[in-house]
Design a protein around this motif. Structure first.
Motif, mmCIF file in Angstrom:
data_model
loop_
_atom_site.group_PDB
_atom_site.id
_atom_site.type_symbol
_atom_site.label_atom_id
_atom_site.label_comp_id
_atom_site.label_asym_id
_atom_site.label_seq_id
_atom_site.Cartn_x
_atom_site.Cartn_y
_atom_site.Cartn_z
ATOM 1 N N GLU A 1 2.477 -4.181 0.938
ATOM 2 C CA GLU A 1 3.090 -3.840 2.353
ATOM 3 C C GLU A 1 4.519 -3.901 1.773
ATOM 4 N N MET B 1 -3.132 -4.651 3.013
ATOM 5 C CA MET B 1 -1.502 -4.845 3.154
ATOM 6 C C MET B 1 -0.996 -5.807 2.169
ATOM 7 N N SER C 1 -3.877 0.024 10.679
ATOM 8 C CA SER C 1 -4.262 -0.487 10.380
ATOM 9 C C SER C 1 -5.395 -1.260 10.074
ATOM 10 N N TYR D 1 1.708 -8.452 7.216
ATOM 11 C CA TYR D 1 1.984 -7.469 7.773
ATOM 12 C C TYR D 1 3.522 -8.070 8.938
ATOM 13 N N LYS E 1 0.630 2.417 14.094
ATOM 14 C CA LYS E 1 0.631 1.038 13.058
ATOM 15 C C LYS E 1 -0.280 0.142 12.931
#
Length: 363
Positions: A5, A2, A248, A296, A244
Motif C-alpha cells: 500500500e 495491501m 479493497s 491500510y 476504496k
C-alpha cells in the motif's frame, strides 16, 4: 493486496472528483488548533513505523510458515478471505450501500485487480520468499515504486526531466537500489555472527535457499514487475468504481477465491487446507488484521494528515527491521555483502522518494 500500500501511494493516480471536493472543503475549513498539529507531529511518524513493523512481521511469519511446509496458495486464500472480513466493518461504516453502484464493468475490473494485484504477484512473491530469505525478499517490495517509475517512463506516462535536480536524483536512486540488489544477490562476503538466533531453521533449508537463490530472485523480480503493472491500472479502477473500501474488500475476497481455486487445481490434498492452532493460523490472522486492515487504515490516516508522498518515505525501514529481526528470530545470515547491498538499497530508495516528493508540488 495491501502488502504494498505504501508503494501504491508513491505512484498513485490523481484523486477522483469526490476526493477533490473533500480537499476543497478542507481548505475552506478553519485551520486545526496547535495541539492537533503537535499530535500529528509525533503520531504520523509513529503510525508509519508501525506500518513497516506490520510489513516486517508479515514477511517473517510467512517465511516461517512456508518454511514449515504450509502450502503457499492455502496461505493466500485464507489470508485474502480473512482480510476481506477485517475490512468489512469499514465498508459498513463509511461506504454503506455503495455496492449498489457496482455494475458488471466494475466487477470485471475488480476481478482483474485481484488477479494482477493479489493472486499472481503474491503467489510468485511467496514462492520467491521460500527460495530466499526474508531480509532479501523484503527489498523487492521496497523497489516497487522504482519499478513503477521505470514502467511509467517506458509507457510515456511520466517524463524524466533529466536536466532537473529531481530527475537526476530519481535516476541516481534507481541505479543505487538496483546496484544494491545485485550486490546482495552476487556477493556474500564474510558472515557476521552478531547474536544467536531464537529460532533455528533446519540446515537443509539453508542449503535449499542457497541452491535456489537465483530462481527466487527471478520470482521476486517478477512479483515486483506485476505489482508495478497493477499500480498503473489503479486510475482506471478509481474511475469505474471510486469507493476504496468496497473495492479493497472485494479485491481481497476475489483474490482469496482465485488463489483457492488455483490451490485446489495444483494440490488436491485435503490435509493441506487444514489449519491448527499453530504458526500457520497466526500468520493468516496477523496478515489479515495487521498487515492488511491495520496497515491500510494507518496509511489512509497519514495521507490525510501529511499527503500522499509521506508514507513511502518510511518504506526502507522495513528492510532494516527485516534484516535485524530475521537474523534474531529465523537465523538469517548477515553478511558483509548483504550489509553493503542493503545500505545502497535504502539510500537509493530514500533519494528516489525524496526527489519524487519534491517534484509533486511542481506538477
Amino acid at each position: 493486496m495491501m502488502d504494498v500500500e505504501t508503494g501504491a501511494r508513491a505512484a498513485a493516480p490523481p484523486a477522483p472528483e469526490a476526493d477533490v471536493k473533500t480537499d476543497a472543503s478542507a481548505a475552506a475549513a478553519p485551520p486545526p488548533p496547535p495541539e492537533a498539529d503537535a499530535d500529528a507531529a509525533w503520531k504520523a511518524p509513529a503510525a508509519m513505523v508501525l506500518v513497516q513493523l506490520f510489513n516486517t512481521g508479515m514477511v517473517l511469519l510467512s517465511k516461517a510458515a512456508i518454511g514449515g511446509g504450509m502450502f503457499v496458495l492455502v496461505l493466500l486464500a485464507y489470508r485474502g478471505i480473512f482480510g476481506a472480513v477485517i475490512i468489512l466493518p469499514l465498508v459498513l461504516l463509511l461506504e454503506r450501500g455503495k455496492w449498489k453502484e457496482m455494475d458488471w464493468r466494475a466487477a470485471g475490473w475488480i476481478f482483474l485487480n485481484a488477479l494482477i494485484g493479489y493472486a499472481v504477484p503474491m503467489s510468485i512473491y511467496f514462492y520467491g520468499l521460500r527460495d530466499t530469505t526474508a531480509s532479501y525478499a523484503i527489498i523487492f517490495l521496497n523497489m516497487i515504486p522504482l519499478t513503477t517509475f521505470i514502467l511509467s517512463l517506458l509507457l510515456r506516462m511520466e517524463a524524466l526531466h533529466i536536466r532537473t535536480m529531481a530527475g537526476s536524483l530519481k535516476v541516481a536512486g534507481v541505479l543505487l537500489s538496483v546496484g544494491g540488489t545485485m550486490i546482495i544477490s552476487l556477493y556474500k562476503g564474510e558472515i557476521l555472527h552478531l547474536w544467536n538466533p531464537i529460532l533455528h531453521l533446519r540446515s537443509e533449508e539453508h542449503v535449499g535457499v542457497a541452491r535456489h537463490q537465483l530462481r527466487g530472485t527471478f520470482l521476486l523480480a517478477g512479483s515486483t514487475f506485476m505489482f508495478a503493472c497493477w499500480y498503473l491500472i489503479q486510475s482506471k479502477i478509481l474511475k469505474v468504481y471510486p469507493y476504496k473500501y468496497w473495492s479493497s474488500m472485494a479485491t481481497c475476497l476475489v483474490g482469496g477465491f482465485q488463489t483457492a481455486l488455483a490451490g485446489v487445481i495444483v494440490r488436491r490434498d485435503v490435509n493441506a487446507w487444514k489449519i491448527g492452532w499453530d504458526i500457520n493460523l497466526l500468520t493468516i490472522v496477523y496478515s489479515g488484521a495487521l498487515a492488511t486492515a491495520g496497515k491500510y487504515s494507518l496509511n489512509s490516516w497519514a495521507v490525510a494528515k501529511k499527503g500522499p508522498s509521506y508514507p513511502p518515505m518510511f518504506m526502507p525501514l522495513s528492510v532494516v527491521f527485516t534484516v535485524v529481526l530475521g537474523s534474531i528470530f529465523l537465523g538469517d545470515d548477515i553478511t558483509v555483502g548483504s550489509l553493503i547491498g542493503t545500505t545502497l538499497v535504502i539510500v537509493g530508495t530514500y533519494i528516489f522518494l525524496w526527489a519524487k516528493a519534491n517534484e509533486l508540488p511542481k506538477k
